[in-house]
Design a protein around this motif. Structure first.
Motif, mmCIF file in Angstrom:
data_model
loop_
_atom_site.group_PDB
_atom_site.id
_atom_site.type_symbol
_atom_site.label_atom_id
_atom_site.label_comp_id
_atom_site.label_asym_id
_atom_site.label_seq_id
_atom_site.Cartn_x
_atom_site.Cartn_y
_atom_site.Cartn_z
ATOM 1 N N ILE A 166 0.856 -1.188 0.000
ATOM 2 C CA ILE A 166 0.000 0.000 0.000
ATOM 3 C C ILE A 166 0.893 1.240 0.000
ATOM 4 C CG2 ILE A 166 -1.713 1.321 1.298
ATOM 5 C CD1 ILE A 166 -2.751 -1.317 2.432
ATOM 6 N N LYS A 167 0.754 2.049 -1.036
ATOM 7 C CA LYS A 167 1.562 3.264 -1.154
ATOM 8 C C LYS A 167 0.688 4.481 -0.897
ATOM 9 C CE LYS A 167 4.635 1.104 -4.555
ATOM 10 N NZ LYS A 167 5.190 1.173 -5.928
ATOM 11 N N ILE A 168 1.190 5.370 -0.054
ATOM 12 C CA ILE A 168 0.440 6.569 0.313
ATOM 13 C C ILE A 168 1.256 7.793 -0.091
ATOM 14 C CG2 ILE A 168 -0.720 7.798 2.179
ATOM 15 C CD1 ILE A 168 -0.635 5.161 3.758
ATOM 16 N N LYS A 169 0.608 8.696 -0.789
ATOM 17 C CA LYS A 169 1.290 9.894 -1.268
ATOM 18 C C LYS A 169 1.861 10.675 -0.089
ATOM 19 C CE LYS A 169 0.549 13.826 -4.382
ATOM 20 N NZ LYS A 169 -0.451 14.574 -5.192
ATOM 21 N N ILE B 293 1.038 0.200 8.542
ATOM 22 C CA ILE B 293 0.311 -0.711 7.664
ATOM 23 C C ILE B 293 0.743 -2.142 7.983
ATOM 24 C CG2 ILE B 293 -0.133 -1.378 5.266
ATOM 25 C CD1 ILE B 293 0.503 1.503 4.476
ATOM 26 N N PHE B 294 -0.238 -3.052 8.076
ATOM 27 C CA PHE B 294 0.029 -4.447 8.431
ATOM 28 C C PHE B 294 -0.138 -5.359 7.217
ATOM 29 C CE2 PHE B 294 -1.108 -2.385 12.389
ATOM 30 C CZ PHE B 294 -0.186 -2.902 13.286
ATOM 31 N N TYR B 295 0.690 -6.409 7.197
ATOM 32 C CA TYR B 295 0.622 -7.405 6.124
ATOM 33 C C TYR B 295 0.619 -8.805 6.734
ATOM 34 C CZ TYR B 295 2.005 -3.519 3.097
ATOM 35 O OH TYR B 295 2.058 -2.312 2.429
ATOM 36 N N LEU B 296 -0.156 -9.687 6.143
ATOM 37 C CA LEU B 296 -0.165 -11.101 6.506
ATOM 38 C C LEU B 296 0.259 -11.883 5.272
ATOM 39 C CD1 LEU B 296 -0.954 -13.460 8.459
ATOM 40 C CD2 LEU B 296 -3.207 -13.399 7.371
ATOM 41 N N ASN B 297 1.394 -12.559 5.384
ATOM 42 C CA ASN B 297 1.916 -13.345 4.245
ATOM 43 C C ASN B 297 1.994 -12.501 2.972
ATOM 44 O OD1 ASN B 297 1.992 -15.528 6.006
ATOM 45 N ND2 ASN B 297 -0.008 -16.290 5.350
ATOM 46 N N GLU B 298 2.424 -11.243 3.150
ATOM 47 C CA GLU B 298 2.685 -10.294 2.056
ATOM 48 C C GLU B 298 1.428 -9.727 1.414
ATOM 49 O OE1 GLU B 298 6.085 -11.262 -0.554
ATOM 50 O OE2 GLU B 298 6.282 -13.130 0.605
ATOM 51 N N GLY C 111 -6.891 -1.003 6.163
ATOM 52 C CA GLY C 111 -5.566 -1.568 6.407
ATOM 53 C C GLY C 111 -4.516 -0.566 6.832
ATOM 54 N N ILE C 112 -4.913 0.679 7.088
ATOM 55 C CA ILE C 112 -3.954 1.726 7.461
ATOM 56 C C ILE C 112 -4.332 2.285 8.832
ATOM 57 C CG2 ILE C 112 -2.925 3.935 6.814
ATOM 58 C CD1 ILE C 112 -3.913 3.330 3.922
ATOM 59 N N CYS C 113 -3.403 2.216 9.783
ATOM 60 C CA CYS C 113 -3.625 2.777 11.120
ATOM 61 C C CYS C 113 -2.893 4.114 11.223
ATOM 62 C CB CYS C 113 -3.077 1.860 12.202
ATOM 63 S SG CYS C 113 -3.880 0.260 12.336
#
Length: 425
Positions: A51-54, A386-391, A401-403
């Motif tokens: 996830i990319k955030i400006k 940002i969290f990821y599970l198994n990529e 998905g963004i805290c």
């Protein structure tokens, strides 16, 4: 005449359908093997799913990584070796017309080459397990090139649950090789330090529920189905079935996308039932089945908050990785309330729609990763996680998905106060 044609057609269709259910040419075989699931079966690709955030850039990565695919322990390997002779009885059963496996499946079992490493090197990382961890490291570096670029300063911490465990050590080396793209690993051995987390006492509930499941109609039907399918002239024990299942899953390959011919013994329903049997065991051993499991799960989450807080203060590391066991991941998920079913799993009933699936959340090389981003918004500095599970992005902790840092602090700071000592364990 027309009826004769229809009869001939129906016979032809039956023969085609029978051939199509052979394991060897099955287009979509079931490949979820609980905690022995290969990583490539369940993983995403963080290069594509990041996830990319400006106006934000990643400044730190923290992760729990289960070790890569390993060979079974000594006792499991011995039991697996004992039942290899089953293939000869299967061949005889097929010749006598008592086995319903397809000819090619029986032939593939007969020709299956014994991998000595599988039995003679217990509790060691398989080649595939090393490649799993190396691949994770490479993809992380490609997804976050600026953050994980080479640096003269030590910017990484790789901690092992147990530095005397060869599985942990080799998994860590695989991950580091991927991150450093072939750098000299000898200079990095000082980074492989122990992680002194608590161990809990054994709980009998996981055994009790497993025994209940062995007496359930679901399991007894599975056992009868395997007996009839193989046509073997002696009764298969529970230990035999478990060992045959282990031959299936430990000798399958996620990289080659090739399942072992031993899997031909089982139908999809069989594999789903055996998967549940292990889920049930892990649910009570490491998760919601035992209320105190969430206390141990708070310890790594408190560490996560502390490490990111240090980065925010300008004192932290670019990456912190813990190479650990499936238990640690399960307990962390439990502390976060992830994958929680409305009703507890029991040995009396298999919930096919359950959220707790060890195949998907604690497979070999499974990982839980948090990425801290620093953002410049209206010329003011801010952070998010940002969290990821198994990529793959994990959407259930915070919206989308963004805290925000405030949300992250609210959810995780409490773990630093409640990750009590080990007196109760």
């Amino acid at each position: 005449m027309c009826s004769l044609i229809l009869l001939s057609l129906s016979v032809f269709m039956f023969e085609v359908c029978s051939a199509s259910i052979c394991f060897w040419n099955s287009g979509c075989p079931y490949n979820y093997f609980a905690t022995a699931t290969p990583y490539n079966v369940v993983r995403g690709d963080i290069r594509d799913s990041r996830i990319k955030i400006k106006s934000c850039e990643a400044v730190s990565i923290w992760g729990l990584f289960r070790h890569g695919k390993s060979n079974p322990d000594l006792d499991t390997a011995k039991n697996m070796k004992k039942v290899i002779a089953t293939r000869h009885f299967l061949e005889t059963s097929y010749i006598n017309g008592n086995c319903s496996l397809c000819a090619q499946d029986v032939e593939n079992l007969k020709d299956w080459p014994i991998d000595d490493n599988l039995f003679d090197k217990p509790n060691s990382v398989a080649d595939e397990g090393y490649k799993e961890m190396l691949g994770i490291g490479r993809r992380l570096k490609q997804a976050f090139p600026k953050l994980l670029e080479k640096s003269k300063d030590i910017q990484y911490i790789i901690q092992l649950f147990d530095s005397n465990d060869a599985v942990m050590k080799d998994s860590a080396k695989g991950l580091m090789e991927g991150l450093k793209s072939g750098s000299n690993l000898d200079s990095l051995t000082s980074l492989f330090t122990d992680s002194k987390w608590c161990n809990k006492k054994n709980n009998t509930h996981d055994i009790i529920e497993s025994l209940k499941y062995h007496g359930s109609s679901d399991y007894l039907i599975l056992k009868d189905r395997i007996q009839r399918r193989t046509g073997i002239n002696y009764d298969l024990t529970d230990e035999d079935i478990l060992s045959l299942y282990n031959l299936c899953r430990y000798s399958s390959s996620g990289f080659e996308k090739k399942l072992s011919p031993w899997c031909a013994i089982f139908t999809t329903k069989d594999l789903q039932a055996l998967e549940y049997m292990e889920d049930l065991h892990n649910y009570y051993k490491d998760s919601y089945g035992t209320p105190k499991n969430d206390i141990l799960g708070r310890i790594p989450l408190a560490d996560l908050f502390g490490k990111f807080e240090q980065v925010k203060l300008g004192k932290g590391k670019r990456m912190v990785a813990y190479i650990t066991q499936a238990s640690t991941l399960s307990m962390a998920y439990t502390a976060l309330g992830l994958f929680k079913d409305k009703e507890q799993l029991t040995g009396a009933y298999r919930n096919s729609e359950r959220q707790w699936r060890s195949s998907k959340i604690t497979a070999f090389s499974a990982n839980f990763i948090a990425v801290l981003n620093r953002c410049a918004i209206d010329e003011e500095e801010d952070y998010n996680v940002i969290f990821y599970l198994n990529e793959e992005p994990l959407m259930s902790i915070c919206e989308d998905g963004i805290c925000s840092w405030q949300e992250f602090e609210e959810k995780f700071k409490s773990f630093t106060n409640s990750s009590a000592g080990c007196n109760d364990f």
